[in-house]
Design an enzyme around this catalytic site. Sequence first.
Site, PDB file in Angstrom:
ATOM      1  N   GLY A  12       0.839  -1.032   0.017  1.00 26.45           N
ATOM      2  CA  GLY A  12       0.026   0.022   0.001  1.00 26.45           C
ATOM      3  C   GLY A  12       0.815   1.230  -0.047  1.00 26.45           C
ATOM      4  N   ARG A  15       0.823   5.791  -1.921  1.00 29.92           N
ATOM      5  CA  ARG A  15       0.257   7.119  -1.349  1.00 29.92           C
ATOM      6  C   ARG A  15       0.364   7.235  -0.054  1.00 29.92           C
ATOM      7  NH1 ARG A  15      -3.397   4.452  -3.748  1.00 29.92           N
ATOM      8  NH2 ARG A  15      -3.085   5.558  -5.935  1.00 29.92           N
ATOM      9  N   ASP A  62      -2.087  -7.798  -5.596  1.00 24.07           N
ATOM     10  CA  ASP A  62      -3.463  -7.596  -4.760  1.00 24.07           C
ATOM     11  C   ASP A  62      -2.773  -8.322  -3.484  1.00 24.07           C
ATOM     12  OD1 ASP A  62      -5.514  -8.127  -3.182  1.00 24.07           O
ATOM     13  OD2 ASP A  62      -7.016  -8.836  -4.613  1.00 24.07           O
ATOM     14  N   VAL A  63      -2.614  -7.759  -2.299  1.00 24.32           N
ATOM     15  CA  VAL A  63      -2.157  -8.356  -1.275  1.00 24.32           C
ATOM     16  C   VAL A  63      -2.906  -9.753  -0.794  1.00 24.32           C
ATOM     17  CG1 VAL A  63      -0.593  -6.475  -0.531  1.00 24.32           C
ATOM     18  CG2 VAL A  63      -3.208  -6.853   0.368  1.00 24.32           C
ATOM     19  N   SER A 141      -3.404   0.575  14.519  1.00 24.05           N
ATOM     20  CA  SER A 141      -4.282   1.879  14.727  1.00 24.05           C
ATOM     21  C   SER A 141      -4.722   2.106  16.069  1.00 24.05           C
ATOM     22  CB  SER A 141      -5.324   1.912  13.757  1.00 24.05           C
ATOM     23  OG  SER A 141      -6.161   3.118  13.922  1.00 24.05           O
ATOM     24  N   TYR A 153     -12.828  -2.648  11.209  1.00 22.17           N
ATOM     25  CA  TYR A 153     -11.425  -2.112  11.045  1.00 22.17           C
ATOM     26  C   TYR A 153     -10.799  -2.055  12.576  1.00 22.17           C
ATOM     27  CZ  TYR A 153      -7.912   1.659  10.044  1.00 22.17           C
ATOM     28  OH  TYR A 153      -6.721   2.311  10.035  1.00 22.17           O
ATOM     29  N   ALA A 156      -9.818  -5.619  12.856  1.00 16.72           N
ATOM     30  CA  ALA A 156      -8.769  -6.248  12.054  1.00 16.72           C
ATOM     31  C   ALA A 156      -7.293  -5.508  12.552  1.00 16.72           C
ATOM     32  CB  ALA A 156      -8.685  -5.563  10.772  1.00 16.72           C
ATOM     33  N   LYS A 157      -7.130  -4.164  13.090  1.00 18.32           N
ATOM     34  CA  LYS A 157      -6.135  -3.709  13.760  1.00 18.32           C
ATOM     35  C   LYS A 157      -5.714  -4.268  15.082  1.00 18.32           C
ATOM     36  CE  LYS A 157      -5.254  -0.661  10.376  1.00 18.32           C
ATOM     37  NZ  LYS A 157      -3.932  -0.879   9.418  1.00 18.32           N
TER      38      LYS A 157
END
Length: 252
Positions: A12, A15, A62-63, A141, A153, A156-157
């Site tokens: 990723g 950017r 694509d990871v 995060s 999210y 996952a984090k």
Amino acid sequence: MPTTARVAIVTGGARGIGAAIARRLSHDGHAVAVLDLDATAAQPLVDEISGTGGKALAVGADVTDEAAVAAAVAQVTADLGAPTVVVNNAGILRDNLLFKMTLDDWDQVMSVHLRGAFLATRAVQGHMVEAGFGRIVNLSSTSALGNRGQSNYSAAKAGLQGFTRTLAIELGRYGVTANAVAPGFIETDMTRATAARMGLDFEELSRTVVAGIPVARAGRPEDVAAAVGYLASEEAGFVSGQVLYVAGGPTA
């Protein structure tokens, strides 16, 4: 500055925070593979790094695709050398309250963050073990501590933190460290897009969030990149299994 040049992969990386990390690692002397879904998206950054004397490669993958990740690591190995630093930064947002969240929202976020980190790390760990040196840095995060509208999210984090600690236990004997960096509010295109999706004015949102940050400013991608740069260095060889919050103050 590292005493030995290494080959690093940043997923990723085209950017935002990923690009800042790629720039930092290049500045620190590493050759950097900027991996993103589309190699053309990563090429401007690669040209920028090359223009300042660095060595970089744009890689499309694509990871979440096992074969694509394996092919990407093989390409990096052939073109730059065996990678011994991997920064698992690739991520997406599919925010919503639980009762509005679709199964696809859940699955996509889990797949990119967790499956992606697993596949990329597994694909490079052999090179690390062979070299007797490795640095794995996973992007978590502050949302890992819980955040409204981000059950997918946040989970996952938080999962990445458990993944990180387990890697540290398994791979430490081979000279490989694994750590996580957990950013707080960082001003990026992604946070701006999230505000827009929520119908919020970004500047107003930023002022509201900053009011609660002890250092009295929003984070910048370079703040996160500096933390990653340290954890990827040789000097961080006795730091492993840790989560470093880059949030402008203490976290709960």
